[in-house]
Write a protein that holds these residues in place. Structure first.
Motif, PDB file in Angstrom:
ATOM      1  N   SER A   8      13.805   7.281  51.800  1.00  0.00           N
ATOM      2  CA  SER A   8      14.282   6.509  52.944  1.00  0.00           C
ATOM      3  C   SER A   8      14.499   7.434  54.141  1.00  0.00           C
ATOM      4  N   ILE A   9      14.715   6.844  55.291  1.00  0.00           N
ATOM      5  CA  ILE A   9      14.927   7.624  56.524  1.00  0.00           C
ATOM      6  C   ILE A   9      16.178   8.476  56.408  1.00  0.00           C
ATOM      7  N   GLU A  10      17.232   7.924  55.814  1.00  0.00           N
ATOM      8  CA  GLU A  10      18.473   8.680  55.665  1.00  0.00           C
ATOM      9  C   GLU A  10      18.259   9.906  54.782  1.00  0.00           C
ATOM     10  N   GLU A  11      17.519   9.735  53.710  1.00  0.00           N
ATOM     11  CA  GLU A  11      17.268  10.863  52.815  1.00  0.00           C
ATOM     12  C   GLU A  11      16.412  11.930  53.495  1.00  0.00           C
ATOM     13  N   SER A  12      15.433  11.505  54.277  1.00  0.00           N
ATOM     14  CA  SER A  12      14.590  12.487  54.967  1.00  0.00           C
ATOM     15  C   SER A  12      15.403  13.257  56.007  1.00  0.00           C
ATOM     16  N   PHE A  13      16.305  12.582  56.733  1.00  0.00           N
ATOM     17  CA  PHE A  13      17.169  13.295  57.676  1.00  0.00           C
ATOM     18  C   PHE A  13      18.081  14.283  56.955  1.00  0.00           C
ATOM     19  N   PHE A  14      18.568  13.909  55.783  1.00  0.00           N
ATOM     20  CA  PHE A  14      19.419  14.797  55.005  1.00  0.00           C
ATOM     21  C   PHE A  14      18.640  16.039  54.562  1.00  0.00           C
ATOM     22  N   ILE A  15      17.387  15.860  54.135  1.00  0.00           N
ATOM     23  CA  ILE A  15      16.554  16.989  53.724  1.00  0.00           C
ATOM     24  C   ILE A  15      16.292  17.910  54.906  1.00  0.00           C
ATOM     25  N   ILE A  16      15.996  17.340  56.067  1.00  0.00           N
ATOM     26  CA  ILE A  16      15.771  18.159  57.269  1.00  0.00           C
ATOM     27  C   ILE A  16      17.038  18.909  57.653  1.00  0.00           C
TER      28      ILE A  16
END
Length: 81
Positions: A8-16
């Motif tokens: 999800s978008i939230e998970e991708s922002f967290f990874i970044i």
């Protein structure tokens, strides 16, 4: 909403965010550039291997192959100890 690789978008922002914390903002473009070069290198190597296989492929039904098989002598007497 479309999820890229089931993230999800939230998970991708967290990874970044974690990547920025670990490597710092100055190193991330270098890391991305090196990853792109590595992927490009692997694709080029794969294409070279495929081209070499395709150019060296022998057609089993070609006339040259059939003629060479007919002309070859089969040695039936083999000495064994």
């Amino acid at each position: 909403m479309i999820n890229f690789l089931f993230i999800s978008i939230e998970e991708s922002f967290f990874i970044i965010f974690i990547a920025i914390i670990i490597f710092g903002p100055k190193k991330i473009p270098d890391i991305a550039r090196n990853m792109g070069e590595g992927i490009r290198y692997l694709k080029n190597a794969k294409n070279k291997i495929q081209n070499e296989i395709n150019t060296n492929r022998i057609d089993p039904f070609s006339e040259k192959k059939q003629k060479s098989i007919k002309k070859s002598k089969i040695c039936s007497s083999i000495k064994r100890n």
